[in-house]
Scaffold this active site. Structure first.
Site, PDB file in Angstrom:
ATOM      1  N   GLU A 170       0.840  -1.202   0.000  1.00 34.85           N
ATOM      2  CA  GLU A 170       0.000   0.000   0.000  1.00 34.85           C
ATOM      3  C   GLU A 170       0.873   1.248   0.000  1.00 34.85           C
ATOM      4  O   GLU A 170       1.909   1.294   0.658  1.00 34.85           O
ATOM      5  CB  GLU A 170      -0.901  -0.013   1.248  1.00 34.85           C
ATOM      6  CG  GLU A 170      -1.910   1.093   1.329  1.00 34.85           C
ATOM      7  CD  GLU A 170      -2.856   0.921   2.524  1.00 34.85           C
ATOM      8  OE1 GLU A 170      -3.325   1.943   3.049  1.00 34.85           O
ATOM      9  OE2 GLU A 170      -3.120  -0.235   2.931  1.00 34.85           O
ATOM     10  N   ASP A 175       0.212   5.383   0.623  1.00 36.01           N
ATOM     11  CA  ASP A 175      -0.826   6.273   1.156  1.00 36.01           C
ATOM     12  C   ASP A 175      -0.460   7.746   1.101  1.00 36.01           C
ATOM     13  O   ASP A 175       0.634   8.132   1.537  1.00 36.01           O
ATOM     14  CB  ASP A 175      -1.089   5.966   2.644  1.00 36.01           C
ATOM     15  CG  ASP A 175      -1.668   4.596   2.892  1.00 36.01           C
ATOM     16  OD1 ASP A 175      -2.291   4.050   1.978  1.00 36.01           O
ATOM     17  OD2 ASP A 175      -1.490   4.082   4.011  1.00 36.01           O
ATOM     18  N   GLU A 206      -2.447  10.724   3.042  1.00 34.22           N
ATOM     19  CA  GLU A 206      -3.545  11.028   3.962  1.00 34.22           C
ATOM     20  C   GLU A 206      -3.454  12.503   4.337  1.00 34.22           C
ATOM     21  O   GLU A 206      -2.474  12.938   4.940  1.00 34.22           O
ATOM     22  CB  GLU A 206      -3.467  10.154   5.220  1.00 34.22           C
ATOM     23  CG  GLU A 206      -3.730   8.686   4.951  1.00 34.22           C
ATOM     24  CD  GLU A 206      -3.613   7.833   6.200  1.00 34.22           C
ATOM     25  OE1 GLU A 206      -4.513   7.013   6.439  1.00 34.22           O
ATOM     26  OE2 GLU A 206      -2.615   8.004   6.931  1.00 34.22           O
ATOM     27  N   THR A 213       2.238  10.463   4.656  1.00 31.48           N
ATOM     28  CA  THR A 213       2.444   9.376   3.710  1.00 31.48           C
ATOM     29  C   THR A 213       2.858   8.122   4.471  1.00 31.48           C
ATOM     30  O   THR A 213       3.427   8.193   5.566  1.00 31.48           O
ATOM     31  CB  THR A 213       3.518   9.717   2.660  1.00 31.48           C
ATOM     32  OG1 THR A 213       4.755  10.024   3.321  1.00 31.48           O
ATOM     33  CG2 THR A 213       3.083  10.900   1.813  1.00 31.48           C
ATOM     34  N   ASN A 214       2.562   6.979   3.877  1.00 31.99           N
ATOM     35  CA  ASN A 214       2.923   5.710   4.498  1.00 31.99           C
ATOM     36  C   ASN A 214       3.148   4.685   3.390  1.00 31.99           C
ATOM     37  O   ASN A 214       2.571   4.794   2.303  1.00 31.99           O
ATOM     38  CB  ASN A 214       1.821   5.229   5.449  1.00 31.99           C
ATOM     39  CG  ASN A 214       2.321   4.264   6.510  1.00 31.99           C
ATOM     40  OD1 ASN A 214       3.467   3.818   6.468  1.00 31.99           O
ATOM     41  ND2 ASN A 214       1.462   3.929   7.463  1.00 31.99           N
ATOM     42  N   GLY A 222      -3.253  14.453  17.263  1.00 34.03           N
ATOM     43  CA  GLY A 222      -3.303  13.162  17.936  1.00 34.03           C
ATOM     44  C   GLY A 222      -4.665  12.807  18.502  1.00 34.03           C
ATOM     45  O   GLY A 222      -4.765  11.972  19.404  1.00 34.03           O
TER      46      GLY A 222
END
Length: 291
Positions: A97, A99, A101, A115-116, A195
Site C-alpha cells: 500500500e 498512502d 492522507e 504518507t505511508n 493526535g
C-alpha cells in the site's frame, strides 16, 4: 520548486509503450461506498462527509508499475478530525500500500499530509509534512510513481518522499502485487488532528473534497492472472520496453533530489525514522535510505 528535469519529461513527452490508461472519472473509477455522499459536477467529483457517513471511490482495474495522479481541492475551513485519503493498495493480509492522507485542521493552521508505505502487510512507515500552500483554495496535483526500483510521492510534481528498492540489503519493496487506486473522505477524529485532541465539529458539515483531472498511466493487470505473470507482463524484456523501466526512471534526477531535500528541511514535521520512542532500533531501510 517548479520545472522538473527528469521524471516529468518522461511523463509528459515519452511515447508510452505499456498498457496505458488516461480517461475521465467514469472510465477509470467507480463509487465504492455511500453513493448518496458522492456528487458529479461536470468534470469534477465531490465527496461529502457528515456525521452519518463519508464516501469513497476506487479504480475499476488494478495496476502494476506506472503513475497515478489526480487534482484535489481539500476540505475548506475548520476541517479538524477529517481525513481525505488517496492511496493504492493490493488485497489480503500481506498487502502492499502507498498512502497519501490529508489531515484536517482548525482554521488558520497548516494542512498536513501524511504518507505511508506498507510492504507485505507491514506499515508503520509514516512521514508527515506541512504543505507549503493552502490546498483548500485551488486544485493541486498529487501523484504516485512506482517501478521495481522506487516508489515516489509527488505534490505538484515535487517529490516529497522516495522509498527505494533495497532488497540487496534485506529490505523488501512493493513490486509483486497488482494494486487498485482508491480515495475516500472520512472521520478520524480519534487521531487525525493533534493526535485526536481536536474533535470534528459537525456544525461545519458537510465537509467536501473536490477532485478533477484523473489520470492513470500504468500497466493494467487482469484479475485472474497470477502475481508472477503480472510482474513479467509489466516488466521490460527483449521484445517490449516500458517507459517506467527506462534508466532515467530508476532514481531521482539531481534537481529532484534537491527538491526533496528542500521539502524535508523546510516542511517535514514527523519522520518515523527519527522516532526513537517507537523504534529504539532504527528501521533497516532508514539506515540505507539517503533521501
Amino acid at each position: 520548486m517548479v520545472n522538473m528535469s527528469g521524471i516529468l519529461a518522461f511523463f509528459v513527452g515519452l511515447v508510452m509503450v505499456g498498457l496505458v490508461s488516461s480517461a475521465k472519472f467514469d472510465e477509470l473509477f467507480q463509487s465504492s461506498w455511500a453513493l448518496d455522499h458522492f456528487i458529479h459536477e461536470g468534470e469534477q467529483i465531490k465527496l461529502q462527509l457528515d456525521k452519518y457517513s463519508g464516501a469513497g471511490f476506487e479504480s475499476k482495474k488494478k495496476y502494476m508499475f506506472g503513475r497515478v495522479s489526480l487534482n484535489l481541492k481539500l476540505v475548506e475551513g475548520d476541517s479538524a478530525g477529517t481525513v481525505t485519503a488517496f492511496y493504492m493498495s493490493s488485497e489480503g493480509a500481506n498487502h502492499n500500500e502507498f498512502d497519501f492522507e490529508f489531515l484536517g485542521n482548525t482554521t488558520g493552521e497548516p494542512y498536513s499530509v501524511q504518507t505511508n508505505v506498507y510492504v507485505n502487510g507491514v506499515g508503520n512507515r509514516e512521514q508527515r509534512l506541512n504543505l507549503w500552500f493552502d490546498p483548500t483554495k485551488e486544485f493541486h496535483s498529487y501523484s504516485i510513481f512506482w517501478n521495481q526500483r522506487q516508489v515516489v510521492f509527488l505534490v505538484d510534481e515535487t517529490p516529497i518522499r522516495v522509498h527505494m528498492n533495497l532488497e540487496h540489503k534485506g529490505n523488501p519493496i512493493p513490486k509483486d502485487q497488482a494494486m487498485g487506486v482508491y480515495s475516500s473522505l472520512w472521520n478520524a477524529d480519534d487521531w487525525a488532528t493533534q493526535g485526536g485532541r481536536v474533535k470534528t465539529d459537525w456544525s461545519h458539515a458537510p465537509f467536501v473534497a473536490t477532485y478533477k483531472d484523473f489520470e492513470i498511466n500504468a500497466c493494467e493487470c487482469p484479475v485472474p492472472v497470477t502475481a508472477a505473470e503480472n510482474a513479467k507482463r509489466c516488466s521490460s524484456s527483449e521484445d517490449k520496453s516500458y517507459w517506467w523501466d527506462e534508466p532515467t526512471m530508476s532514481e531521482l534526477s539531481l534537481h529532484q533530489s534537491h527538491q526533496l531535500l528542500w521539502v524535508r528541511a523546510n516542511h517535514m514535521v514527523y519522520d518515523y525514522c527519527s522516532d526513537t520512542a517507537r523504534f529504539p532500533v532504527t528501521p533497516a531501510e532508514c539506515v540505507h535510505h539517503r533521501h
